[in-house]
Design a protein around this motif. Structure first.
Motif, PDB file in Angstrom:
ATOM      1  N   MET A 189       0.703  -1.037  -0.260  1.00  0.00           N
ATOM      2  CA  MET A 189       0.009  -0.088   0.079  1.00  0.00           C
ATOM      3  C   MET A 189       0.876   1.335   0.258  1.00  0.00           C
ATOM      4  N   GLU A 190       0.547   2.314  -0.712  1.00  0.00           N
ATOM      5  CA  GLU A 190       1.186   3.493  -0.644  1.00  0.00           C
ATOM      6  C   GLU A 190       0.172   4.612  -0.074  1.00  0.00           C
ATOM      7  N   ILE A 191       0.866   5.470   0.817  1.00  0.00           N
ATOM      8  CA  ILE A 191       0.104   6.391   1.300  1.00  0.00           C
ATOM      9  C   ILE A 191       0.851   7.708   0.974  1.00  0.00           C
ATOM     10  N   ILE A 192       0.071   8.739   0.592  1.00  0.00           N
ATOM     11  CA  ILE A 192       0.592   9.733   0.140  1.00  0.00           C
ATOM     12  C   ILE A 192      -0.190  10.932   1.241  1.00  0.00           C
ATOM     13  N   LYS A 193       0.384  11.664   2.006  1.00  0.00           N
ATOM     14  CA  LYS A 193       0.228  12.290   2.881  1.00  0.00           C
ATOM     15  C   LYS A 193       0.391  13.988   2.782  1.00  0.00           C
ATOM     16  N   GLU A 194      -0.590  14.678   2.769  1.00  0.00           N
ATOM     17  CA  GLU A 194      -0.467  16.016   2.328  1.00  0.00           C
ATOM     18  C   GLU A 194      -1.094  16.968   3.649  1.00  0.00           C
ATOM     19  N   LYS A 195      -0.222  17.730   4.422  1.00  0.00           N
ATOM     20  CA  LYS A 195      -0.608  18.638   5.285  1.00  0.00           C
ATOM     21  C   LYS A 195      -0.935  20.056   5.045  1.00  0.00           C
ATOM     22  N   ASN A 196      -1.954  20.700   5.280  1.00  0.00           N
ATOM     23  CA  ASN A 196      -2.223  22.100   4.945  1.00  0.00           C
ATOM     24  C   ASN A 196      -2.701  22.692   6.361  1.00  0.00           C
ATOM     25  N   GLY A 197      -1.966  23.540   7.087  1.00  0.00           N
ATOM     26  CA  GLY A 197      -2.316  23.802   8.316  1.00  0.00           C
ATOM     27  C   GLY A 197      -2.761  22.794   9.050  1.00  0.00           C
ATOM     28  N   THR A 198      -3.977  22.853   9.744  1.00  0.00           N
ATOM     29  CA  THR A 198      -4.575  21.702  10.703  1.00  0.00           C
ATOM     30  C   THR A 198      -5.089  20.774   9.793  1.00  0.00           C
ATOM     31  N   ALA A 199      -5.092  20.534   8.594  1.00  0.00           N
ATOM     32  CA  ALA A 199      -5.990  19.599   7.828  1.00  0.00           C
ATOM     33  C   ALA A 199      -4.739  18.779   7.023  1.00  0.00           C
ATOM     34  N   VAL A 200      -5.346  17.424   7.063  1.00  0.00           N
ATOM     35  CA  VAL A 200      -4.257  16.387   6.341  1.00  0.00           C
ATOM     36  C   VAL A 200      -5.273  15.490   5.556  1.00  0.00           C
TER      37      VAL A 200
END
Length: 79
Positions: free
Chosen positions: A1-12
Protein backbone atom coordinates in the motif's frame (compact mmCIF):
# COMPACT_ATOMS: atom_id res chain seq x y z
CA UNK A 1 0.00 0.00 0.00
CA UNK A 2 1.15 3.52 -0.71
CA UNK A 3 0.11 6.46 1.47
CA UNK A 4 0.53 10.00 0.23
CA UNK A 5 0.11 12.47 3.09
CA UNK A 6 -0.44 16.18 2.47
CA UNK A 7 -0.65 18.61 5.37
CA UNK A 8 -2.22 22.04 4.99
CA UNK A 9 -2.34 23.88 8.30
CA UNK A 10 -4.45 21.77 10.63
CA UNK A 11 -5.89 19.66 7.79
CA UNK A 12 -4.36 16.43 6.49
CA UNK A 13 -5.31 14.53 3.36
CA UNK A 14 -4.16 10.94 3.14
CA UNK A 15 -4.44 9.35 -0.29
CA UNK A 16 -4.45 5.56 -0.09
CA UNK A 17 -3.41 3.35 -2.99
CA UNK A 18 -3.43 -0.43 -3.16
CA UNK A 19 -4.72 -2.72 -0.42
CA UNK A 20 -5.58 -1.82 3.15
CA UNK A 21 -5.64 -5.21 4.83
CA UNK A 22 -4.13 -7.14 7.75
CA UNK A 23 -0.62 -6.76 6.36
CA UNK A 24 -0.82 -3.00 5.71
CA UNK A 25 -3.11 -1.85 8.55
CA UNK A 26 -0.13 -1.33 10.95
CA UNK A 27 1.49 0.96 8.36
CA UNK A 28 -1.70 3.02 8.18
CA UNK A 29 -1.98 3.17 11.99
CA UNK A 30 1.61 4.38 12.29
CA UNK A 31 1.04 7.06 9.65
CA UNK A 32 -2.10 8.25 11.44
CA UNK A 33 -0.21 8.63 14.72
CA UNK A 34 2.76 10.45 13.18
CA UNK A 35 2.62 14.28 13.20
CA UNK A 36 -1.11 14.41 13.93
CA UNK A 37 -1.16 16.35 17.22
CA UNK A 38 -2.33 19.62 15.62
CA UNK A 39 -4.68 18.08 13.06
CA UNK A 40 -8.38 18.93 13.35
CA UNK A 41 -9.45 17.81 9.87
CA UNK A 42 -8.63 14.45 8.33
CA UNK A 43 -9.55 13.55 4.77
CA UNK A 44 -9.03 9.99 3.55
CA UNK A 45 -8.96 9.75 -0.24
CA UNK A 46 -9.71 6.11 -1.01
CA UNK A 47 -10.42 6.44 -4.72
CA UNK A 48 -7.28 4.42 -5.57
CA UNK A 49 -7.80 1.83 -2.83
CA UNK A 50 -8.25 -1.58 -4.46
CA UNK A 51 -9.24 -3.57 -1.38
CA UNK A 52 -10.35 -2.83 2.18
CA UNK A 53 -10.46 -5.63 4.76
CA UNK A 54 -12.03 -5.58 8.20
CA UNK A 55 -8.56 -4.82 9.65
CA UNK A 56 -8.35 -1.74 7.42
CA UNK A 57 -11.86 -0.70 8.36
CA UNK A 58 -10.89 -0.91 12.04
CA UNK A 59 -8.02 1.52 11.43
CA UNK A 60 -10.38 3.95 9.68
CA UNK A 61 -12.94 3.75 12.49
CA UNK A 62 -10.20 4.34 15.08
CA UNK A 63 -9.10 7.42 13.11
CA UNK A 64 -12.68 8.69 13.23
CA UNK A 65 -12.78 8.21 17.01
CA UNK A 66 -9.41 9.95 17.39
CA UNK A 67 -10.64 12.95 15.41
CA UNK A 68 -13.92 13.04 17.35
CA UNK A 69 -12.07 13.21 20.68
CA UNK A 70 -10.12 16.21 19.38
CA UNK A 71 -13.23 17.98 18.21
CA UNK A 72 -12.05 17.50 14.64
CA UNK A 73 -13.99 16.39 11.62
CA UNK A 74 -13.58 14.75 8.26
CA UNK A 75 -13.72 16.37 4.90
CA UNK A 76 -16.39 16.29 2.24
CA UNK A 77 -17.16 12.95 0.64
CA UNK A 78 -15.28 12.11 -2.55
CA UNK A 79 -17.18 12.35 -5.77
Amino acid sequence: MEIIKEKNGTAVTMSLQGRLDTATAPQMEAELKKDMEEVTRLILDMRELEYLSSAGLRVILNAQKMMGKRGGHGGPPCQ
